[in-house]
Design a protein around this motif. Sequence first.
Motif, PDB file in Angstrom:
ATOM      1  N   THR A   1       0.756  -1.162  -0.237  1.00  0.00           N
ATOM      2  CA  THR A   1       0.135   0.015  -0.008  1.00  0.00           C
ATOM      3  C   THR A   1       0.807   1.233  -0.068  1.00  0.00           C
ATOM      4  O   THR A   1       1.734   1.435   0.648  1.00  0.00           O
ATOM      5  CB  THR A   1      -0.867  -0.147   1.284  1.00  0.00           C
ATOM      6  OG1 THR A   1      -1.762  -1.239   1.376  1.00  0.00           O
ATOM      7  CG2 THR A   1      -1.882   1.304   1.512  1.00  0.00           C
TER       8      THR A   1
ATOM      9  N   PRO B   1      -9.186  -1.054  -2.240  1.00  0.00           N
ATOM     10  CA  PRO B   1      -8.143  -1.193  -1.366  1.00  0.00           C
ATOM     11  C   PRO B   1      -7.707   0.311  -0.751  1.00  0.00           C
ATOM     12  O   PRO B   1      -8.271   1.388  -0.969  1.00  0.00           O
ATOM     13  CB  PRO B   1      -6.796  -1.369  -2.454  1.00  0.00           C
ATOM     14  CG  PRO B   1      -7.622  -0.592  -3.492  1.00  0.00           C
ATOM     15  CD  PRO B   1      -8.871  -0.846  -3.674  1.00  0.00           C
TER      16      PRO B   1
ATOM     17  N   SER C   1      -1.720   4.350   3.574  1.00  0.00           N
ATOM     18  CA  SER C   1      -1.516   4.117   5.086  1.00  0.00           C
ATOM     19  C   SER C   1      -0.590   4.898   5.834  1.00  0.00           C
ATOM     20  O   SER C   1       0.108   5.858   4.829  1.00  0.00           O
ATOM     21  CB  SER C   1      -1.209   2.647   5.376  1.00  0.00           C
ATOM     22  OG  SER C   1       0.137   2.404   4.804  1.00  0.00           O
TER      23      SER C   1
END
Length: 289
Positions: free
Chosen positions: A117, A158, A162
């Motif tokens: 991510t 998704p 992050s």
Amino acid sequence: CRGFTPKLAEWYSKDLQGKGLEVVFVSADREEQGFKDYFAEMPWFALDYSDRKLSAKLNSACGVDGIPALVVLDGDLKVITTEGREALSADPKGEELPWHPKPVKDLSQGPGAINETKTVVVFCETQAAAQQRGIEEALRPLAERYLEKQQSSDGEEPLEFSFMMCKSPDGLSSKVRGMSGLPTLPPKPHEHPLEKKAGGGGWGCDGCGSGGGDERWRCAQGCDFDFCAECNAKVGKEQEGLSATLVLYDIPDGGAYYLAPAGVEITAAVVEKFLSDFSSGGLQRKQLG
């Protein structure tokens, strides 16, 4: 995995079992005898080795695509976190059981989802605790917003970004700093004395992450722990004068990363502008080394 199991067994017997945690070992051993030998060290339950179909179903349901993996489930068998090892290592007494994922994670405790991510990381290892709290407070609302957006899609979309901080030079700090061309910090001393060994290949420095070298300082008590000559010389020294550094990692894009201007104050507005510039293609792409 085998190095972590004795620690988990100690934590489980001392604190975690009494707080309601149960552990089920799902073996990936190729032979049943290997499973039996390993399970003999464990004070908890295990799935029958012969039930390979159920093992495969559990791996799929828990999102396990490699070993070792420690997944934490709630009472309804829903996944709380797939980063159980990092959660338990940071909280071996279970004060924060069942370890719901925090919006802003600590890179020094594990990589989180950085490999899968796009991840914002603020390196602030040398900042005072009050400054670190201020940075976390700036990041938290943004992190929560992206988490809520992803959760509102029932997990079908998704996670866009992050968020992490690196508060300590322990763990992955030096390795990720080195790969990103950032100054590395002096490592903390190992818990046991180190002794000089012949170098060569086949080993890596636990301080900076470099591989091999002519001079190797290895744990004299048998731990799988090594320092290179440079890290051994710097161990325990103070590092001052480093400002917090804001970085965006997009490792799925071939190991890309993006740096915010040096010395920038880490505020919510600054981070939002940084992400906006990234999304519009306004940041200079760099390549992890």
